[in-house]
Design a protein around this motif. Structure first.
Motif, PDB file in Angstrom:
ATOM      1  N   PHE A  24      60.516 111.176 -15.613  1.00 36.74           N
ATOM      2  CA  PHE A  24      59.659 110.321 -14.792  1.00 36.74           C
ATOM      3  C   PHE A  24      58.487 111.139 -14.269  1.00 36.74           C
ATOM      4  O   PHE A  24      58.650 112.312 -13.884  1.00 36.74           O
ATOM      5  CB  PHE A  24      60.442 109.767 -13.594  1.00 36.74           C
ATOM      6  CG  PHE A  24      61.610 108.897 -13.950  1.00 36.74           C
ATOM      7  CD1 PHE A  24      61.533 107.519 -13.835  1.00 36.74           C
ATOM      8  CD2 PHE A  24      62.797 109.462 -14.393  1.00 36.74           C
ATOM      9  CE1 PHE A  24      62.618 106.718 -14.146  1.00 36.74           C
ATOM     10  CE2 PHE A  24      63.886 108.668 -14.710  1.00 36.74           C
ATOM     11  CZ  PHE A  24      63.794 107.284 -14.590  1.00 36.74           C
ATOM     12  N   SER A  25      57.330 110.518 -14.204  1.00 33.86           N
ATOM     13  CA  SER A  25      56.180 111.155 -13.575  1.00 33.86           C
ATOM     14  C   SER A  25      56.454 111.298 -12.082  1.00 33.86           C
ATOM     15  O   SER A  25      56.665 110.308 -11.373  1.00 33.86           O
ATOM     16  CB  SER A  25      54.919 110.325 -13.797  1.00 33.86           C
ATOM     17  OG  SER A  25      53.875 110.758 -12.942  1.00 33.86           O
TER      18      SER A  25
ATOM     19  N   ALA B  90      53.895 109.496  -9.907  1.00 32.81           N
ATOM     20  CA  ALA B  90      54.086 108.053  -9.840  1.00 32.81           C
ATOM     21  C   ALA B  90      55.242 107.700  -8.907  1.00 32.81           C
ATOM     22  O   ALA B  90      55.156 106.735  -8.126  1.00 32.81           O
ATOM     23  CB  ALA B  90      54.332 107.489 -11.238  1.00 32.81           C
TER      24      ALA B  90
ATOM     25  N   LEU C 176      56.091 104.076  -7.901  1.00 32.87           N
ATOM     26  CA  LEU C 176      56.000 103.531  -9.256  1.00 32.87           C
ATOM     27  C   LEU C 176      56.953 104.271 -10.181  1.00 32.87           C
ATOM     28  O   LEU C 176      57.091 105.497 -10.095  1.00 32.87           O
ATOM     29  CB  LEU C 176      54.562 103.662  -9.793  1.00 32.87           C
ATOM     30  CG  LEU C 176      53.457 102.967  -9.001  1.00 32.87           C
ATOM     31  CD1 LEU C 176      52.102 103.327  -9.585  1.00 32.87           C
ATOM     32  CD2 LEU C 176      53.656 101.448  -9.013  1.00 32.87           C
ATOM     33  N   GLU C 177      57.599 103.548 -11.070  1.00 32.20           N
ATOM     34  CA  GLU C 177      58.479 104.146 -12.070  1.00 32.20           C
ATOM     35  C   GLU C 177      57.738 104.226 -13.398  1.00 32.20           C
ATOM     36  O   GLU C 177      57.493 103.210 -14.048  1.00 32.20           O
ATOM     37  CB  GLU C 177      59.765 103.332 -12.213  1.00 32.20           C
ATOM     38  CG  GLU C 177      60.612 103.314 -10.963  1.00 32.20           C
ATOM     39  CD  GLU C 177      61.858 102.438 -11.103  1.00 32.20           C
ATOM     40  OE1 GLU C 177      62.155 102.015 -12.250  1.00 32.20           O
ATOM     41  OE2 GLU C 177      62.502 102.163 -10.083  1.00 32.20           O
ATOM     42  N   ARG C 178      57.335 105.416 -13.752  1.00 25.75           N
ATOM     43  CA  ARG C 178      56.642 105.641 -15.016  1.00 25.75           C
ATOM     44  C   ARG C 178      57.431 106.690 -15.792  1.00 25.75           C
ATOM     45  O   ARG C 178      57.279 107.896 -15.594  1.00 25.75           O
ATOM     46  CB  ARG C 178      55.203 106.102 -14.772  1.00 25.75           C
ATOM     47  CG  ARG C 178      54.323 105.027 -14.160  1.00 25.75           C
ATOM     48  CD  ARG C 178      54.176 103.833 -15.098  1.00 25.75           C
ATOM     49  NE  ARG C 178      53.271 102.832 -14.553  1.00 25.75           N
ATOM     50  CZ  ARG C 178      53.675 101.763 -13.859  1.00 25.75           C
ATOM     51  NH1 ARG C 178      54.973 101.577 -13.619  1.00 25.75           N
ATOM     52  NH2 ARG C 178      52.799 100.895 -13.408  1.00 25.75           N
ATOM     53  N   ASP C 179      58.304 106.188 -16.636  1.00 26.33           N
ATOM     54  CA  ASP C 179      59.189 107.046 -17.408  1.00 26.33           C
ATOM     55  C   ASP C 179      58.831 106.970 -18.883  1.00 26.33           C
ATOM     56  O   ASP C 179      57.967 106.183 -19.297  1.00 26.33           O
ATOM     57  CB  ASP C 179      60.645 106.632 -17.182  1.00 26.33           C
ATOM     58  CG  ASP C 179      60.835 105.134 -17.338  1.00 26.33           C
ATOM     59  OD1 ASP C 179      61.370 104.708 -18.385  1.00 26.33           O
ATOM     60  OD2 ASP C 179      60.441 104.378 -16.423  1.00 26.33           O
TER      61      ASP C 179
ATOM     62  N   ASP D   7      58.567 105.856 -22.401  1.00 26.48           N
ATOM     63  CA  ASP D   7      58.734 104.554 -23.037  1.00 26.48           C
ATOM     64  C   ASP D   7      58.815 104.763 -24.550  1.00 26.48           C
ATOM     65  O   ASP D   7      57.809 105.109 -25.184  1.00 26.48           O
ATOM     66  CB  ASP D   7      57.571 103.623 -22.697  1.00 26.48           C
ATOM     67  CG  ASP D   7      57.768 102.239 -23.284  1.00 26.48           C
ATOM     68  OD1 ASP D   7      58.633 101.502 -22.797  1.00 26.48           O
ATOM     69  OD2 ASP D   7      57.075 101.918 -24.277  1.00 26.48           O
TER      70      ASP D   7
ATOM     71  N   TYR E 146      55.419 109.420 -24.345  1.00 18.61           N
ATOM     72  CA  TYR E 146      54.474 108.756 -23.454  1.00 18.61           C
ATOM     73  C   TYR E 146      55.162 107.730 -22.552  1.00 18.61           C
ATOM     74  O   TYR E 146      56.233 107.203 -22.875  1.00 18.61           O
ATOM     75  CB  TYR E 146      53.405 108.016 -24.279  1.00 18.61           C
ATOM     76  CG  TYR E 146      52.467 108.914 -25.027  1.00 18.61           C
ATOM     77  CD1 TYR E 146      51.224 109.239 -24.511  1.00 18.61           C
ATOM     78  CD2 TYR E 146      52.816 109.428 -26.272  1.00 18.61           C
ATOM     79  CE1 TYR E 146      50.338 110.048 -25.216  1.00 18.61           C
ATOM     80  CE2 TYR E 146      51.952 110.246 -26.983  1.00 18.61           C
ATOM     81  CZ  TYR E 146      50.706 110.555 -26.445  1.00 18.61           C
ATOM     82  OH  TYR E 146      49.844 111.362 -27.145  1.00 18.61           O
ATOM     83  N   THR E 147      54.476 107.415 -21.426  1.00 15.75           N
ATOM     84  CA  THR E 147      54.880 106.299 -20.581  1.00 15.75           C
ATOM     85  C   THR E 147      54.258 105.012 -21.119  1.00 15.75           C
ATOM     86  O   THR E 147      53.423 105.040 -22.033  1.00 15.75           O
ATOM     87  CB  THR E 147      54.394 106.492 -19.140  1.00 15.75           C
ATOM     88  OG1 THR E 147      52.961 106.359 -19.111  1.00 15.75           O
ATOM     89  CG2 THR E 147      54.786 107.854 -18.599  1.00 15.75           C
TER      90      THR E 147
ATOM     91  N   ASP F 142      52.086 103.419 -19.690  1.00 15.79           N
ATOM     92  CA  ASP F 142      50.649 103.536 -19.416  1.00 15.79           C
ATOM     93  C   ASP F 142      49.960 104.511 -20.365  1.00 15.79           C
ATOM     94  O   ASP F 142      48.783 104.839 -20.163  1.00 15.79           O
ATOM     95  CB  ASP F 142      50.424 104.000 -17.968  1.00 15.79           C
ATOM     96  CG  ASP F 142      50.859 102.967 -16.948  1.00 15.79           C
ATOM     97  OD1 ASP F 142      50.837 101.767 -17.282  1.00 15.79           O
ATOM     98  OD2 ASP F 142      51.230 103.367 -15.829  1.00 15.79           O
TER      99      ASP F 142
ATOM    100  N   GLU G 141      50.501 107.660 -20.755  1.00 18.83           N
ATOM    101  CA  GLU G 141      50.355 108.997 -20.214  1.00 18.83           C
ATOM    102  C   GLU G 141      51.398 109.897 -20.874  1.00 18.83           C
ATOM    103  O   GLU G 141      52.594 109.591 -20.843  1.00 18.83           O
ATOM    104  CB  GLU G 141      50.575 109.015 -18.696  1.00 18.83           C
ATOM    105  CG  GLU G 141      50.505 110.428 -18.109  1.00 18.83           C
ATOM    106  CD  GLU G 141      50.943 110.507 -16.665  1.00 18.83           C
ATOM    107  OE1 GLU G 141      50.874 111.607 -16.077  1.00 18.83           O
ATOM    108  OE2 GLU G 141      51.388 109.476 -16.109  1.00 18.83           O
TER     109      GLU G 141
END
Length: 789
Positions: free
Chosen positions: A223-224, A227, A232-235, A237, A259-260, A262, A264
């Motif tokens: 996870f970021s 974030a 925010l959960e940006r793991d 994907d 990448y997430t 988004d 990233e």
């Protein structure tokens, strides 16, 4: 003590053999010693030491020091008196050797007063061994001495192996310990099966996930951290990752990032010793086990929820994750299936954090399917600081039971890195795929119209020497070696007893009893060695791949570029005098220049040469060729363009035109099997005679309408039935049309036969095609002979 008592054994249970999981007998350790290198190992009184020369002709030097600094060969039951000059040289050859020598000096171990032992000094057979017993505790130094191999020579130092049967084994437990860390770890976490652990990693730091026992899966999620701080959960994907990377999962190289949603990038894969993972399925869930009849079974998704709750991450019924070591596949019926992992004990994936991360790692508890080999075991997690620099590579093995080896840089790697960042893994080496400033089409036209230089160093080289060297090759290859003169090169096939091909390659005859086999894979060289051993032939087969790197200079200007560069002795032919499939020995520039071997060979369909040298001289050789060729329009050349050239020229490639189920006749190289003129027997001859009398398949050329390029393995039809497959295809820049090589049933292989190439499901889309002569390009081989009129 016999070697069979200490060699690794493939595990076997209930008739199932797993050579990928070799097991040493209890109390036995294995320590490989690289050719030209050394190894230091602590020894205890009573330990039995067995040295094995794996390839033959490799001397071994031993030095033993007691704790008080005395060196006496009698303490390991050997005759001393040998000056270990090879060991002394090895310990000053590089930084690692210098550190060992410094440590010896600090301990008071004086190499100048060492009582050295020499084993195999009179020459040894492949696999020969010698055993000694230590009567004192101490430090054993082992060296496989030898220096760089000149291009025209036939001896290079090769690996030996030290086996130690411990008198007092440190650990009799059946479970293996994690291997040593790559550096000083920041985290060093053992994750037991059915557990998960979370940990924080800063940008630039490294994450290593190890399968300690082998055949164990591990779900990884990151996870970021920035974030998460914002709620925010940006793991990672998996769907986004597959889309951006264009492949099922990232691997070291150009397509290495996760990448997430988004887009990233969170981590990049730096090393992977397995090469088999999953990004399609979820981490195992409570529902999966309940549906299988195991309600309440511990599962990875719930474990991830538990560990990530402290970071405010919402629980999920099933977590998308990077399922490391998970062996999944998509079958012909569109079903996702799984089998036992490919990972072996100590295999790992190393990743670098691209931003601050919160990570979680599981050791999968599944014991109801093959996912963990039916036996869940532990996973080790280690993180390392950003001050470390780990090279990028993918692990590979010559044989299922062989040692894992890292992807290597060839001697010419840095020279080509001046022109591209696009390198791909090929047979255990990094090779340029496409040149950044040119591209494959420009490289293609340079080869056709001017000249190119390409790196072919991964081709496997084996020195075949000894009184029976010719007899061994005569037995193992299809061409007649008795007719090959010194200074000549023969392109040939190598087959199994049933006629299927092991490899194709070239044989260089450098002297009466000195040959060099150059093939595509190690299987052919290992086959040669095996035949020499099993048949009692007085011949040695020793690997020299890492002592011979080679570039190919191909194109109509290749002779003009190389001729002024290569000085040859009066008794050797000059570059201008070299005929097709001939070689010469010379030097770059003049009598005192860098030594090289030059052959008039290639894989382009054009006039061309290959230049062989030692890796230490590669940069000097490249620079000399580049200085002469670049003003004439020569450019560097990659694999993508090479594939285009070889398809047009009808040159076969392993895994495309041939494999171990395809014979040379079916592969389109029947000219390498002179059954009438070669009177002696060779391996596969009876099968090839039978196959030639009753042919089933034939390699043909196809012209394809419509501009669509089919892929390898696409079906070829006449009406409804399938009558063959595409082996290779391309849109030819020279011919301005789509062409292909295809293996067809002989009933439909006549020139002019109308066929269709099936796409989609083979029936919904068809490409009209016609059987034509091949090669499509220069069918009379005029350009290879230098005729460009």
């Amino acid at each position: 003590m016999g070697m069979e008592a200490i060699l690794p054994r493939a595990t076997e249970r209930g008739g199932v053999v797993t050579p990928g999981l070799p097991v040493l007998p209890p109390g036995v350790e294995r320590h490989p010693v690289p050719g030209g290198g050394s190894r230091a190992v602590q020894i205890a009184a009573g330990d039995v030491l067995t040295l094995q020369d794996r390839e033959g002709l490799q001397p071994v030097e031993l030095v033993f020091f007691a704790p008080d600094g005395r060196s006496d060969a009698a303490m390991i039951g050997a005759a001393g008196g040998h000056d270990p000059v090879g060991l002394k040289r090895a310990l000053t050859a590089d930084a690692s050797g210098a550190r060992v020598r410094h440590a010896l000096d600090v301990a008071g171990f004086d190499l100048g007063r060492a009582d050295g032992v020499l084993l195999f000094g009179e020459g040894s057979r492949a696999g020969e061994h010698a055993s000694l017993t230590a009567t004192s505790d101490g430090l054993l130094l082992v060296c496989a001495p030898g220096g760089p191999m000149e291009p025209q020579e036939h001896w290079a130092p090769t690996e030996v192996v030290l086996y130690i049967r411990r008198s007092r084994p440190a650990n009799e437990a059946t479970l293996l310990e994690p291997p040593p860390p790559l550096a000083d770890p920041l985290h060093d976490i053992n994750v037991q099966p059915g557990e998960a652990h979370s940990y924080e990693v800063r940008k630039g730091q490294y994450i290593q996930i190890l399968d300690v026992q082998g055949r164990e899966c591990s779900d990884f999620q990151a996870f970021s951290a920035r974030a998460l701080e914002k709620g925010l959960e940006r793991d990672i994907d998996p769907t986004t990752t597959r889309t951006l990377m264009g492949q099922a999962y990232p691997m070291p190289g150009m397509r290495s990032k996760y990448y997430t949603v988004d887009q990233e990038p969170l981590v990049e894969v730096v090393r992977d010793t397995v090469g088999r993972h999953d990004t399609f399925g979820l981490a195992c869930t409570a529902r999966y086990y309940a549906d299988m009849g195991y309600p309440g079974h511990v599962n990875c998704s719930d474990n991830i929820n538990l560990r990530m709750a402290q970071y405010g991450v919402r629980p999920r019924a099933g977590w998308p994750a990077i399922n490391l070591f998970f062996n999944t596949m998509l079958d012909d019926h569109n079903a996702i299936t799984s089998d036992e992992p490919w990972s072996r004990p100590g295999d790992y994936v190393l990743m670098r954090a691209l931003t601050d991360l919160v990570c979680v790692t599981t050791a999968c508890p599944s014991d109801i399917d093959p996912a963990n080999g039916w036996n869940p075991t532990d996973i080790q997690v280690r993180t390392y600081g950003d001050d470390n620099r780990f090279s990028h590579w993918t692990g590979w093995r010559k044989t299922p039971e062989g040692d894992m080896e890292e992807t290597k840089k060839t001697g010419f790697h840095d020279c080509f890195a001046r022109h591209t960042r696009d390198f791909v893994e090929y047979q255990g080496y990094w090779l340029p795929n496409e040149m950044t400033a040119h591209g494959a089409i420009a490289e293609y036209w340079a080869a056709r119209e001017k000249a190119v230089i390409m790196d072919l160093s991964p081709l496997r080289k084996y020195e075949v020497t000894g009184p029976d060297a010719e007899a061994l090759l005569q037995l193992c290859v299809t061409r007649d070696m008795s007719k090959l003169p010194v200074g000549a090169v023969a392109y040939t096939a190598m087959c199994y007893e049933h006629g299927g091909m092991i490899d194709d390659g070239t044989v260089f005859r450098l002297d009466e009893n000195n040959f060099r086999w150059i093939g595509g894979s190690d299987q052919s060289g290992l086959w040669l060695r095996r035949q020499a051993e099993e048949r009692g032939l007085n011949a040695w087969v020793r690997s020299s791949t890492d002592h011979h790197c080679n570039v190919a200079v191909q194109g109509r200007l290749s002779r003009d570029i190389l001729a002024p560069l290569v000085w040859t002795p009066p008794a050797r032919p000059t570059v201008e005098e070299l005929g097709c499939f001939r070689l010469t020995v010379g030097r770059i520039g003049d009598h005192d220049g860098v030594p090289v071997v030059v052959s008039r060979t290639g894989y382009s369909g054009e006039l061309g040469y290959e230049v062989f040298c030692h890796p230490r001289d590669a940069e000097a050789v490249f620079d000399a060729i580049w200085a002469a060729g670049e003003p004439r329009g020569m450019i560097p050349f990659g694999l993508k363009a090479l594939d285009m050239l070889r398809i047009e020229a009808g040159l076969v490639f392993a895994g495309s035109e041939f494999d171990d189920q395809t014979d040379p006749l079916e592969a389109g190289i029947g000219f390498t099997v002179p059954l009438k003129s070669k009177n002696s027997d060779f391996i596969g001859r009876a099968a090839l005679e039978r196959r030639k009398a009753h042919p089933q398949k034939k390699l043909v050329g196809l012209d394809i309408e419509g501009g669509v390029v089919p892929g390898h393995g696409d079906c070829v039809h006449v009406g409804k039935p399938q009558i063959g497959v595409i082996t290779s295809a391309m849109k030819s820049p020279f011919l301005g049309k789509v062409i292909a090589l295809a293996r067809l049933d002989v009933a439909h292989a006549d020139i002019g036969t109308e066929v269709e190439v099936g796409l989609l499901d083979g029936d919904q889309k068809r490409l009209k095609a016609r059987v034509v002569p091949f090669p499509h390009f220069d069918p009379k081989r005029e350009r290879v002979n230098g005729n460009y009129a």
